[in-house]
Design an enzyme around this catalytic site. Structure first.
Site, PDB file in Angstrom:
ATOM      1  N   SER A 138       0.856  -1.180   0.000  1.00  0.00           N
ATOM      2  CA  SER A 138       0.000   0.000   0.000  1.00  0.00           C
ATOM      3  C   SER A 138       0.899   1.239   0.000  1.00  0.00           C
ATOM      4  O   SER A 138       1.879   1.292  -0.735  1.00  0.00           O
ATOM      5  CB  SER A 138      -0.942  -0.035   1.214  1.00  0.00           C
ATOM      6  OG  SER A 138      -1.752   1.114   1.263  1.00  0.00           O
ATOM      7  N   SER A 139       0.602   2.215   0.822  1.00  0.00           N
ATOM      8  CA  SER A 139       1.399   3.445   0.889  1.00  0.00           C
ATOM      9  C   SER A 139       0.958   4.253   2.101  1.00  0.00           C
ATOM     10  O   SER A 139      -0.209   4.179   2.527  1.00  0.00           O
ATOM     11  CB  SER A 139       1.204   4.288  -0.379  1.00  0.00           C
ATOM     12  OG  SER A 139       1.756   5.591  -0.221  1.00  0.00           O
ATOM     13  N   TYR A 152      -5.024   8.224  -5.735  1.00  0.00           N
ATOM     14  CA  TYR A 152      -3.905   7.413  -5.265  1.00  0.00           C
ATOM     15  C   TYR A 152      -4.085   7.035  -3.799  1.00  0.00           C
ATOM     16  O   TYR A 152      -4.018   5.858  -3.423  1.00  0.00           O
ATOM     17  CB  TYR A 152      -2.590   8.173  -5.464  1.00  0.00           C
ATOM     18  CG  TYR A 152      -1.366   7.407  -5.033  1.00  0.00           C
ATOM     19  CD1 TYR A 152      -0.841   6.400  -5.829  1.00  0.00           C
ATOM     20  CD2 TYR A 152      -0.729   7.692  -3.828  1.00  0.00           C
ATOM     21  CE1 TYR A 152       0.283   5.686  -5.435  1.00  0.00           C
ATOM     22  CE2 TYR A 152       0.398   6.986  -3.425  1.00  0.00           C
ATOM     23  CZ  TYR A 152       0.907   5.989  -4.231  1.00  0.00           C
ATOM     24  OH  TYR A 152       2.018   5.289  -3.823  1.00  0.00           O
ATOM     25  N   LYS A 156      -4.985   3.270  -2.139  1.00  0.00           N
ATOM     26  CA  LYS A 156      -4.025   2.678  -1.213  1.00  0.00           C
ATOM     27  C   LYS A 156      -4.695   2.355   0.122  1.00  0.00           C
ATOM     28  O   LYS A 156      -4.385   1.337   0.759  1.00  0.00           O
ATOM     29  CB  LYS A 156      -2.838   3.620  -1.012  1.00  0.00           C
ATOM     30  CG  LYS A 156      -1.934   3.737  -2.228  1.00  0.00           C
ATOM     31  CD  LYS A 156      -1.412   2.385  -2.684  1.00  0.00           C
ATOM     32  CE  LYS A 156      -0.382   2.494  -3.788  1.00  0.00           C
ATOM     33  NZ  LYS A 156       0.062   1.172  -4.270  1.00  0.00           N
TER      34      LYS A 156
END
Length: 253
Positions: A138-139, A152, A156
């Site tokens: 993920s982020s 984005y 995520k």
């Protein structure tokens, strides 16, 4: 520490460079057989050759993971070549950081649906494995609002939610599911090198936000990914591991 990876079979999407390549290399060094995919044929060939040169059993294919049929074909081919699947690591992002509909479409197909389709395609083999694990990258952009675009970060975050649901649903079958949320990660040919060369002000801003004064190296993220994916982490499931050098300020409870 013995991670218990010897003899296991692992798939890594986006495995030709950066975090994905380092995951594949660490898995191979620990005795796992590895299959990678990426979009650029030359990069895939170079990565597979490097893995084989280290003595590993390695396989690779050119795949656009937003293409359902291509992704499923690679999973089936990899399973046949390696003799099964024990580990899947989803490590591809469209990096769609614009604020427009195209970013939402790209993020959905590449970040989100690639993760779902990877898991679904691998499930028949994971169900037969005694050390099955799913690890999705993920982020930190999924944890808090930052300078990336809304699509984005939203996707995520959705990946973490998806993996948490898998962990609960699959626990009785002995299949684990976790996520890793990296902070900014710098490597040759990566997005941050491109930003450094072409948008130096943005690069300087991003760098200034991390109290360590630097970005992560891909191996620093990959070690966490591989540990979660390995039998050494056998009771860890439903976890989101943040590796960001204290970049994010939110408390994860």
């Amino acid at each position: 520490m013995d991670l218990g990876l010897k003899g296991l079979r692992a798939l890594v999407t986006g495995g030709s460079k950066g975090i994905g390549l380092r995951c594949a290399e660490i898995l191979a060094a620990e005795g796992a057989a590895v299959s990678i995919c990426a979009r650029m044929g030359a990069d895939v060939d170079a990565a597979v050759a490097k893995l084989k040169a280290s003595g590993a059993t390695a396989h690779g294919a050119v795949v656009d993971v937003s293409n359902k049929h291509a992704l499923e074909a690679w999973v089936a081919e990899a399973a046949e070549t390696l003799g099964g699947i024990d580990i899947v690591i989803g490590n591809v992002s469209a990096l769609a950081v614009a604020d427009d509909e195209d970013a939402w479409k790209a993020g959905f197909e590449t970040d989100m649906m690639h993760s779902v389709r990877l898991v679904n395609a691998a499930m028949p083999w994971l169900e037969k494995s005694e050390a099955a694990s799913i690890t999705l990258v993920s982020s930190v952009s999924g944890r808090e609002i930052d300078f990336t675009g809304p699509a984005y970060g939203a996707f995520k975050a959705a990946i973490v939610h998806y993996a948490q649901g898998l962990a609960y649903k699959l626990a009785a079958q002995g299949i684990r599911a976790n996520t890793v949320s990296p902070g900014n990660t710098y490597f040759d040919g990566g997005i941050w090198q491109n930003i450094q060369n072409n948008m130096p002000e943005l690069y300087a801003e991003a760098l200034s936000l991390n109290p360590t004064g630097r970005m992560a190296k891909p191996e620093e993220i990959a070690r966490g990914v591989v540990f979660l994916a390995s039998p050494a982490s056998s009771f860890t499931t439903g976890t989101n591991l943040v590796i960001d050098g204290a970049l994010t300020k939110g408390v994860q409870l």
